[in-house]
Write an enzyme that holds these catalytic residues in place. Structure first.
Site, PDB file in Angstrom:
ATOM      1  N   GLU A 167      42.091  43.863  48.213  1.00 27.60           N
ATOM      2  CA  GLU A 167      41.774  43.626  46.982  1.00 27.60           C
ATOM      3  C   GLU A 167      41.981  42.096  46.459  1.00 27.60           C
ATOM      4  O   GLU A 167      42.929  41.987  46.013  1.00 27.60           O
ATOM      5  CB  GLU A 167      42.202  44.555  45.881  1.00 27.60           C
ATOM      6  CG  GLU A 167      41.764  46.036  46.268  1.00 27.60           C
ATOM      7  CD  GLU A 167      41.541  46.623  45.076  1.00 27.60           C
ATOM      8  OE1 GLU A 167      40.401  47.294  44.787  1.00 27.60           O
ATOM      9  OE2 GLU A 167      42.542  46.966  44.225  1.00 27.60           O
ATOM     10  N   HIS A 224      48.653  48.201  43.429  1.00 26.06           N
ATOM     11  CA  HIS A 224      47.423  47.589  43.037  1.00 26.06           C
ATOM     12  C   HIS A 224      47.804  46.494  42.079  1.00 26.06           C
ATOM     13  O   HIS A 224      49.066  46.563  41.601  1.00 26.06           O
ATOM     14  CB  HIS A 224      46.914  48.733  42.050  1.00 26.06           C
ATOM     15  CG  HIS A 224      45.338  48.205  41.602  1.00 26.06           C
ATOM     16  ND1 HIS A 224      45.505  47.310  40.642  1.00 26.06           N
ATOM     17  CD2 HIS A 224      44.322  48.564  41.993  1.00 26.06           C
ATOM     18  CE1 HIS A 224      44.111  46.859  40.479  1.00 26.06           C
ATOM     19  NE2 HIS A 224      43.504  48.008  41.133  1.00 26.06           N
TER      20      HIS A 224
HETATM   21  P1  PGA Z   1      36.900  46.818  40.086  1.00 25.92           P
HETATM   22  O1  PGA Z   1      38.197  47.188  40.460  1.00 25.92           O
HETATM   23  O2  PGA Z   1      35.780  47.564  41.181  1.00 25.92           O
HETATM   24  O3  PGA Z   1      36.323  47.049  38.963  1.00 25.92           O
HETATM   25  O4  PGA Z   1      36.668  45.377  40.446  1.00 25.92           O
HETATM   26  C1  PGA Z   1      38.620  47.438  41.620  1.00 25.92           C
HETATM   27  C2  PGA Z   1      40.271  47.898  41.502  1.00 25.92           C
HETATM   28  O5  PGA Z   1      40.860  47.174  40.984  1.00 25.92           O
HETATM   29  O6  PGA Z   1      40.742  48.858  42.360  1.00 25.92           O
END
Ligand code: PGA
Length: 255
Positions: free
Chosen positions: A165, A93
């Protein structure tokens, strides 16, 4: 292809609060074939929640693990120790990459440890705001896939999930923006093409999720982007009602 809705709770909720949340969600949620729902609580809550969970409705995911199976690694949790509790483990992440300086090598080892232990890694990849501004998105994504999956064989590729992401779209990032489906679509194409170029043609079996400021209002649009097989949700997964709203929308749009 299944659809995955994964809630990343990050470092929120005590064990007791986690249990109350799960109790609430289990009452609301109705399973649907082809839809996999998972929550990723803090490591400390995994064991108690594993006794409470109904796996037909919800699966458990860890937010991180160690790349080694045992040994002198103070403070770490091996994925081999999580076996039996979790089905998935989030790896790489952006908060781990940037806040905890996780290297590509560590991420590669963690992905391999998951596969070796029968846990599905959810490998997070994504460009930062400045990488995007400099037109480096494709290179960053390709690089993160190649290094993250370096120890995964072609045969094991269907045991891996990729979560795209974009770092600039994650709600915890200062000044985060909400990604529009066009931004996501072009990155999903880059990811799928790179998997195909690297591993051969049937890599459409690798689920690719989207994550970054997903909420009940935008989740339907994200889920209908071609090549997107689910969502990784941070902030909006912290409220059971909101998370269940997303699950209900996912059921409709992926029908
Ligand atoms: P968020 O986080 O939905 O709060 O943007 C997603 C993540 O960090 O996995």
């Amino acid at each position: 292809m299944k659809t995955y809705i994964v809630g990343n709770w990050k470092m929120n909720f005590t064990v007791g609060e986690s249990s109350i949340y799960l109790h609430k969600l289990l009452k609301k949620i109705t399973p649907k074939k082809g839809l996999v729902v998972a929550i990723a609580p803090s490591t400390i809550a995994l064991q108690p929640l594993s006794l409470q969970i109904d796996r037909k409705k919800i699966r458990l995911a860890a937010q991180n693990c160690c790349g080694k199976d045992y040994g002198a690694y103070t403070g770490e949790t091996a994925v081999s120790q999580l076996r039996g509790l979790i089905d998935f483990c989030i790896i790489g992440h952006s908060e781990r990459r940037f806040v905890f300086n996780e290297s590509d090598k560590m991420i590669r080892e963690k992905v391999a440890a998951c596969v070796r232990n029968g846990i599905t890694p959810i490998l997070c990849i994504g460009e930062t705001e400045s990488e995007r501004a400099f037109g480096e998105t494709a290179d960053v994504l390709k690089d993160q896939i190649s290094t993250g999956l370096a120890d995964v064989s072609r045969e094991d590729l269907d045991k891996v999930i990729i979560a795209y992401e974009p770092v600039w779209a994650i709600s915890s990032v200062k000044g985060a923006k909400v990604a529009v489906p066009d931004d996501i679509s072009s990155s999903i194409d880059i990811i799928r093409k790179h998997l195909k170029d690297t591993y051969g043609k049937s890599t459409d079996e690798t689920p690719v999720l989207y994550g970054g400021s997903v909420n009940p209002s935008n989740c339907g649009a994200y889920l209908t982007i071609p090549g997107v097989n689910g969502l990784l949700i941070g902030g909006s997964s912290l409220i059971a009602d909101q998370f269940n709203d997303i699950i209900e929308i996912a059921k409709r749009v992926t029908a």
